[in-house]
Design an enzyme around this catalytic site. Structure first.
Site, PDB file in Angstrom:
ATOM      1  N   LEU A   1      20.329 -68.990  -2.132  1.00 37.04           N
ATOM      2  CA  LEU A   1      21.242 -68.439  -3.138  1.00 37.04           C
ATOM      3  C   LEU A   1      22.628 -69.072  -3.064  1.00 37.04           C
ATOM      4  CD1 LEU A   1      20.419 -64.642  -2.547  1.00 37.04           C
ATOM      5  CD2 LEU A   1      19.336 -66.195  -4.194  1.00 37.04           C
TER       6      LEU A   1
ATOM      7  N   PRO B   1      18.239 -63.579   4.065  1.00 35.90           N
ATOM      8  CA  PRO B   1      18.730 -64.965   4.094  1.00 35.90           C
ATOM      9  C   PRO B   1      19.337 -65.415   2.767  1.00 35.90           C
ATOM     10  CG  PRO B   1      16.616 -64.810   5.186  1.00 35.90           C
ATOM     11  CD  PRO B   1      16.861 -63.466   4.548  1.00 35.90           C
ATOM     12  N   CYS B   2      20.456 -66.129   2.876  1.00 36.95           N
ATOM     13  CA  CYS B   2      21.188 -66.526   1.668  1.00 36.95           C
ATOM     14  C   CYS B   2      21.007 -68.000   1.329  1.00 36.95           C
ATOM     15  CB  CYS B   2      22.676 -66.230   1.840  1.00 36.95           C
ATOM     16  SG  CYS B   2      23.484 -67.273   3.088  1.00 36.95           S
ATOM     17  N   GLN B   3      20.249 -68.738   2.154  1.00 42.83           N
ATOM     18  CA  GLN B   3      20.208 -70.193   1.968  1.00 42.83           C
ATOM     19  C   GLN B   3      19.741 -70.621   0.586  1.00 42.83           C
ATOM     20  OE1 GLN B   3      19.099 -68.536   4.609  1.00 42.83           O
ATOM     21  NE2 GLN B   3      19.275 -69.705   6.523  1.00 42.83           N
TER      22      GLN B   3
END
Length: 201
Positions: free
Chosen positions: A30, A26-28
């Site tokens: 970053l 998950p990139c949320q």
């Protein structure tokens, strides 16, 4: 659930040998579109679960995908932490930023792709084909158009380009893009891994 996956569990399911583990954690935490809580954020920190599985299964290759701010966040400390944790389980890595537009998509969607392998292997490097980076813009566009035509069924290509079933172009593009990666990018990586593996033999 990545938190419950184990080598023993996979073996119970009949999976005895794992050559590649891949995931876009998950990139949320970053992304510049999020709150940038960082690599220790609840969502993005799930990469540690991926590392746990890699450590147990010891695949020949592991592939990670994420937003490019993974590389630059907190003055590079996020990525330094990621590489340190990867090294701590005995893996080395190479990485490349590849925007979707490099493969013919009409949106940029720049992403970092990380290819990891055990640091005691004989792999001398996985290199993406030169056409991805070294052609002039005009010739590259021509090469990528040919690659897309060869790789994507005509109906799917028309749908991605937004001229399918008389649906307005922008509406169809937004629905098609979502947060998904462009399939041709993992295809290029897969071919590079195949070539590197053949050289080892």
């Amino acid at each position: 659930d990545v938190k419950t996956v184990t080598k023993k569990g996979l073996e119970k399911d009949g999976i005895k040998k794992i050559d590649i583990i891949t995931g876009g954690f998950p990139c949320q935490d970053l992304s510049v579109a999020g709150h940038q809580k960082g690599i220790d954020g609840e969502r993005s920190n799930l990469y540690t679960e991926m590392l746990r599985i890699i450590s147990e299964c010891r695949p020949k290759y592991s592939i990670f995908e994420n937003v490019t701010s993974l590389l630059t966040g907190d003055q590079g400390r996020w990525f330094a932490r990621f590489l340190y944790d990867l090294a701590s389980i005995g893996y080395d890595a190479e990485w490349h930023c590849i925007p979707a537009s490099e493969l013919g998509a009409s949106h940029k969607r720049d992403r970092v792709w990380i290819i990891a392998y055990p640091n005691n292997t004989n792999v001398h490097g996985i290199h993406f084909p030169k056409p991805l980076f070294s052609y002039t813009e005009e010739s590259r566009r021509w090469q990528l158009t040919r690659a897309i035509d060869a790789a994507i069924p005509a109906d799917d290509y028309a749908r991605e380009r937004g001229n399918y079933d008389d649906v307005p172009e922008r509406m169809e593009q937004l629905k098609g893009y979502g947060n998904a990666v462009v399939p041709l990018i993992p295809q290029v990586i897969g071919k590079s891994i195949q070539e590197a593996s053949q050289k080892e033999k």
